[in-house]
Design an enzyme around this catalytic site. Structure first.
Site, PDB file in Angstrom:
ATOM      1  N   SER A  39      65.167  47.326  59.662  1.00 30.58           N
ATOM      2  CA  SER A  39      63.848  47.815  59.917  1.00 30.58           C
ATOM      3  C   SER A  39      63.110  46.756  60.772  1.00 30.58           C
ATOM      4  O   SER A  39      62.235  46.895  61.546  1.00 30.58           O
ATOM      5  CB  SER A  39      62.939  48.101  58.862  1.00 30.58           C
ATOM      6  N   ASP A 324      52.955  46.371  56.104  1.00 29.44           N
ATOM      7  CA  ASP A 324      53.155  47.127  54.883  1.00 29.44           C
ATOM      8  C   ASP A 324      53.526  46.193  53.675  1.00 29.44           C
ATOM      9  O   ASP A 324      53.576  45.015  53.775  1.00 29.44           O
ATOM     10  CB  ASP A 324      53.839  48.587  55.170  1.00 29.44           C
ATOM     11  N   HIS A 327      57.095  44.725  55.595  1.00 27.54           N
ATOM     12  CA  HIS A 327      57.263  44.309  57.171  1.00 27.54           C
ATOM     13  C   HIS A 327      56.200  43.550  57.588  1.00 27.54           C
ATOM     14  O   HIS A 327      54.627  43.846  57.452  1.00 27.54           O
ATOM     15  CB  HIS A 327      57.269  45.629  58.148  1.00 27.54           C
TER      16      HIS A 327
END
Ligand SMILES: *[C@@H]1O[C@H](CO)[C@@H](O)[C@H](O)[C@H]1NC(C)=O
Ligand SMILES: *[C@@H]1O[C@H](CO)[C@@H](O)[C@H](O)[C@H]1NC(C)=O
Length: 360
Positions: A39, A324, A327
């Site tokens: 991600s 978040d 990340h």
């Protein structure tokens, strides 16, 4: 008159400041750039997968020109900044949607929740593991055969590209650290686990090399024991991070330099470099205006640590390390990409940085 001269001097100075940037923009330093990873690099490959690891809804992308795109941050991610620094005038397209001649610039295969091990992230749903990403890369190579003529020059083209890989975090976050879902922490000591990851990674990197890659950038893992998700799930015993997690992850990072030394020695023409995230993320974050290092900017869902849909995030996003629970914010992504591209400290990149790698 005085004001005219001042204006002229101002414009002249502005010209010399801005002109070199204009020249660099759109002038690619390499013909193509491929991204593999999780991600931290994903720019939309998970959008059509059945998984909780998705970021194609608000407030993700709140600072990105196209809004929520599947990037797991508020704005651009590391892959976006690297493509920009390398002189590409638009992002390298995700494998899921790249079409036609787009792929001549490279492809982004990264998939949120994916890891070196195929099972990492499976409790969240579908994801494309690094091995799966390498299979997708083989598909790209056969498509390039239809775009590049004569087709026997495709390998020569692939040799000139840059390959950047950011993987391994989910082998900890969404595997080893979740004994409820995965048995790895029962089967392996932390040291054995790091070694098993490195062995599998070595084979995957050799596959990439066998598919024509020569200039390969390996990004090390960050301080996973300091991400808000682990701070919420493990005791810190008075420290600002979960030190035992950082120590275990470091067992993996410590093996990356010997890994690339080994590959550079044994694979003819290979130029692997290592980006030392430990070095890049050390130092005082308040120097770049950061005020909050241990809490996310967005309102996270307690079930998965990602931003809750449509919740209003913090407005001072330039002051947060984390977007978040997992990340970094766009600002931190920019710092990482910039220092990977052009090292600030000698310890940021080994044996050289991306700028020097692409010039070789
Ligand atoms: C917590 O820290 C103290 C002091 O460093 C140490 O003696 C103790 O073993 C630690 N406890 C845990 C659970 O890590
Ligand atoms: C990475 O950076 C850390 C912190 O600056 C340093 O201690 C370590 O030796 C570096 N590792 C490599 C392989 O350069």
């Amino acid at each position: 008159m005085a004001s005219t001269i001042t204006k002229w001097i101002f414009i002249t100075i502005l010209y010399f400041i801005v002109k070199p940037k204009i020249l660099i923009q759109g002038q690619k330093q390499i013909p193509c750039s491929f991204f593999f990873g999780d991600s931290l690099f994903d720019i939309g490959n998970n959008n059509l997968l059945v998984t909780q690891a998705k970021a194609n809804y608000p407030p993700y992308g709140i600072d990105y020109p196209d809004g929520p795109t599947g990037r797991f941050t508020n704005g651009r991610n590391i892959a976006d900044f690297l493509a920009q620094l390398l002189g590409f005038d638009k992002p390298i397209q995700p494998f899921a949607t790249a079409s036609g001649s787009d792929i001549l610039n490279g492809v982004n295969y990264a998939s949120g929740a994916s890891g070196i091990r195929d099972e990492s992230g499976s409790h969240l749903g579908d994801r494309i593991s690094l091995s799966g990403q390498l299979i997708n890369h083989a598909t790209t190579i056969s498509r390039l055969g239809q775009l590049i003529s004569p087709p026997n020059t495709v390998n020569n083209y692939l040799n000139k590209c840059l390959y950047t890989i950011n993987i391994g975090s989910n082998d900890y976050i969404n595997n080893y650290l979740l004994p409820r879902f995965y048995r790895t922490s029962v089967l392996f000591t932390p040291d054995q686990y790091a070694e098993a990851l490195i062995q599998k990674y070595t084979l995957q990197l050799r596959t990439l090399y066998n598919n024509g890659a020569r200039k390969i950038v390996i990004i090390g893992l960050g301080f996973i024991g300091c991400i808000p998700q682990e701070l919420a799930n493990f005791p810190t015993n008075g420290s600002s991070c979960v030190d035992s997690i950082n120590n275990n992850v470091q067992l993996f990072n410590n093996r990356l330099k010997p890994l690339i030394d080994n590959l550079n020695t044994n694979l003819p023409g290979a130029q692997f470099i290592y980006i030392n995230t430990t070095s890049i993320s050390s130092g005082d974050p308040s120097a770049i205006g950061i005020k909050t290092v241990n809490a996310p900017c967005c309102v996270v869902s307690s079930s998965n640590g990602q931003c809750g849909p449509n919740q209003v995030p913090c407005s001072d996003r330039q002051q947060f390390v984390f977007w978040d629970n997992f990340h970094p914010t766009e600002l931190l992504n920019q710092v990482t990409a910039t220092r990977a591209y052009k090292a600030t400290l000698p310890s940021d990149a080994y044996p050289t940085d991306i700028l020097h790698l692409v010039q070789q």
